[in-house]
Design an enzyme around this catalytic site. Structure first.
Site, short mmCIF file in Angstrom:
data_model
loop_
_atom_site.label_atom_id
_atom_site.label_comp_id
_atom_site.label_asym_id
_atom_site.label_seq_id
_atom_site.Cartn_x
_atom_site.Cartn_y
_atom_site.Cartn_z
N ASP A 80 16.40 39.16 16.61
CA ASP A 80 15.33 40.21 16.31
C ASP A 80 15.29 41.16 17.39
O ASP A 80 15.70 40.90 18.45
CB ASP A 80 14.12 39.31 15.82
CG ASP A 80 13.18 39.93 14.90
OD1 ASP A 80 13.50 41.38 14.72
OD2 ASP A 80 12.25 39.49 14.39
N ASN A 111 15.23 49.27 4.62
CA ASN A 111 16.15 47.87 4.52
C ASN A 111 17.53 48.14 4.55
O ASN A 111 18.38 47.67 5.14
CB ASN A 111 15.65 47.04 3.50
CG ASN A 111 14.11 46.31 3.80
OD1 ASN A 111 13.70 46.57 4.88
ND2 ASN A 111 13.74 45.59 2.73
N ILE A 150 19.02 38.17 1.84
CA ILE A 150 17.60 37.83 0.98
C ILE A 150 17.09 39.15 1.00
O ILE A 150 16.26 39.35 0.07
CB ILE A 150 16.85 36.84 1.80
CG1 ILE A 150 17.70 35.23 1.50
CG2 ILE A 150 15.49 36.75 1.38
CD1 ILE A 150 16.73 34.27 2.61
N SER A 151 17.31 39.95 2.01
CA SER A 151 16.74 41.20 2.36
C SER A 151 16.67 42.20 0.82
O SER A 151 17.79 42.21 0.19
CB SER A 151 17.44 42.19 3.19
OG SER A 151 17.58 41.34 4.15
N ASN A 152 15.34 42.60 0.43
CA ASN A 152 15.51 43.27 -0.74
C ASN A 152 15.58 44.73 -0.48
O ASN A 152 15.23 45.19 0.32
CB ASN A 152 13.97 43.00 -1.40
CG ASN A 152 13.76 41.75 -2.24
OD1 ASN A 152 14.76 41.50 -2.94
ND2 ASN A 152 12.73 41.16 -2.23
N ASP A 196 13.49 33.32 -7.83
CA ASP A 196 13.42 33.44 -9.33
C ASP A 196 13.63 31.91 -10.13
O ASP A 196 12.59 31.74 -10.90
CB ASP A 196 14.42 34.43 -10.06
CG ASP A 196 14.21 35.76 -9.24
OD1 ASP A 196 13.23 36.25 -8.78
OD2 ASP A 196 15.30 36.30 -9.12
N ARG A 233 10.40 29.86 -9.04
CA ARG A 233 8.94 30.36 -9.81
C ARG A 233 9.12 30.01 -11.16
O ARG A 233 8.16 29.39 -11.61
CB ARG A 233 8.87 31.86 -9.63
CG ARG A 233 8.49 32.57 -8.44
CD ARG A 233 8.43 33.95 -8.50
NE ARG A 233 7.71 34.54 -7.12
CZ ARG A 233 8.13 35.58 -6.32
NH1 ARG A 233 9.18 36.22 -6.91
NH2 ARG A 233 7.35 36.02 -5.41
N HIS A 288 17.75 40.66 -9.26
CA HIS A 288 16.44 40.08 -8.43
C HIS A 288 15.46 40.94 -8.38
O HIS A 288 14.67 41.23 -7.10
CB HIS A 288 17.23 39.67 -7.07
CG HIS A 288 16.00 38.97 -6.19
ND1 HIS A 288 15.32 37.79 -6.81
CD2 HIS A 288 15.72 39.09 -4.93
CE1 HIS A 288 14.49 37.43 -5.72
NE2 HIS A 288 14.64 38.00 -4.66
N MET A 297 9.52 32.61 -0.14
CA MET A 297 11.05 33.11 -0.12
C MET A 297 11.90 32.12 0.88
O MET A 297 12.87 31.75 0.84
CB MET A 297 10.97 34.25 0.36
CG MET A 297 12.19 34.96 0.33
SD MET A 297 13.15 35.20 -1.22
CE MET A 297 14.55 34.06 -1.03
#
Length: 323
Positions: free
Chosen positions: A31, A84, A107-109, A140, A143, A169, A222
């Site tokens: 990071d 992103n 995973i990044s949107n 998804d 949920r 997604h 998530m």
């Protein structure tokens, strides 16, 4: 095994590499800030994994990726697609040059765009393998399972209910195949109730953002979903058979299954989320939609143009970028 991961909401990520002679694994974190502290915190958990955190100075990204077998990318700023895209592009470049054989879990949107971004970067470096690139759509499914168990009035079923979720997604591209739920909805479940449930699954992220007063998005759920999918990839890589999970993949990963799926959805999309059988080399088989209702067919038709737009945005972003 060595795994690399990012933290949601930042540019942090991680990778895994094997040390079978010692019976241990390594979790590498990267990071732009705070990574050594996060690594120290995680290292106190009673697992056989060695945890190391890296920062950008002194080739931190390259060190984090060296020998990685699985890379998980939840990096980025919540609901900031343009930002992103650049973060994912740069991380993909690092993977392509340092760990090109790793399984990559994005995973990044927006996943519908970021997975094509990673693929296009890999293509430019000549290392693209569609069988080893996955968009993580597990949240998804989580949920859908939870919401169905709520309707059935028994939350103890939440980890038993299985609802296939296909498409993509985000928003209307998320298509829950509720007719195929392992635990059917109550008899007489009205169409308006079905519409509300579908909408809740599609826009569950908005529910979290509203509850947080706009101060954040879904991170804990998530993280759970990401860990669930990563665990399945690891188990399949270690030889466990019969593991099937929905994931957003390039349909060229299984030409036969992908080709059949394109005919089912009635479009020549390059990417789609579908139940995928996993194996030691990644994608083994892409499964079709199965028997769906007229309502679900309508949802898929609505998803296709949105998916096309998102995929094209990802591809165009790399075509216009300097790597």
């Amino acid at each position: 095994m060595r795994t690399v991961m990012n933290s949601p909401g930042s540019s942090f990520w991680a990778g895994i590499s094997s040390f079978p002679e010692k019976g241990t694994s390594t979790l590498s974190l990267f990071d732009i800030v705070n990574t050594p502290g996060v690594a120290a915190d995680l290292s106190h958990i009673s697992t056989p994994a060695k945890v190391v955190g890296y920062l950008p100075p002194d080739d931190g990204l390259k060190k984090a990726l060296a020998g990685a077998e699985i890379v998980v990318i939840p990096a980025g700023v919540p609901r900031k697609p343009g930002i992103n895209a650049g973060i994912v592009r740069d991380l993909a470049t690092g993977i392509a040059t340092t760990a090109p054989k790793a399984f990559v879990l994005v995973i990044s949107n927006p996943v519908n765009s970021t997975v094509p971004i990673v693929a296009e970067v890999f293509k430019k470096h000549g290392v693209f393998d569609p069988k080893r690139l996955f968009g993580v759509t597990t949240l998804d499914v989580v949920r859908a399972s939870t919401f169905v168990s709520e309707i059935l009035g028994d939350l103890s079923l939440a980890n038993k209910v299985v609802v296939p979720v296909v498409g993509g997604h985000s928003g209307v591209t998320i298509v829950p195949l509720l007719s195929q739920s392992s635990h059917p909805l109550p008899s007489g479940f009205a169409q308006d109730e079905l519409d509300k449930l579908t909408n809740r699954i599609q826009f569950g992220g908005d529910e979290v953002v509203k509850a947080k007063d706009g101060a954040g998005s879904a991170t804990l759920s998530m993280a759970f979903a990401g860990a669930e999918f990563a665990s399945k990839v690891i188990r399949a890589a270690n030889g466990e058979k019969g593991i099937v999970a929905p994931t957003f993949v390039n349909l060229a990963a299984d030409k036969e299954g992908g080709g059949a799926l394109k005919k089912e959805i009635g479009d020549d999309l390059d990417y789609f989320s579908a139940p995928v059988e996993l194996g030691p080399d990644g994608v083994v088989k892409i499964h079709g939609l199965g028997k769906i209702t007229e309502h679900e067919s309508t949802l898929i038709k609505a998803a296709v143009p949105e998916l096309k737009t998102s995929i094209d945005k990802g591809v165009s972003f790399i075509e216009s970028s300097k790597l």
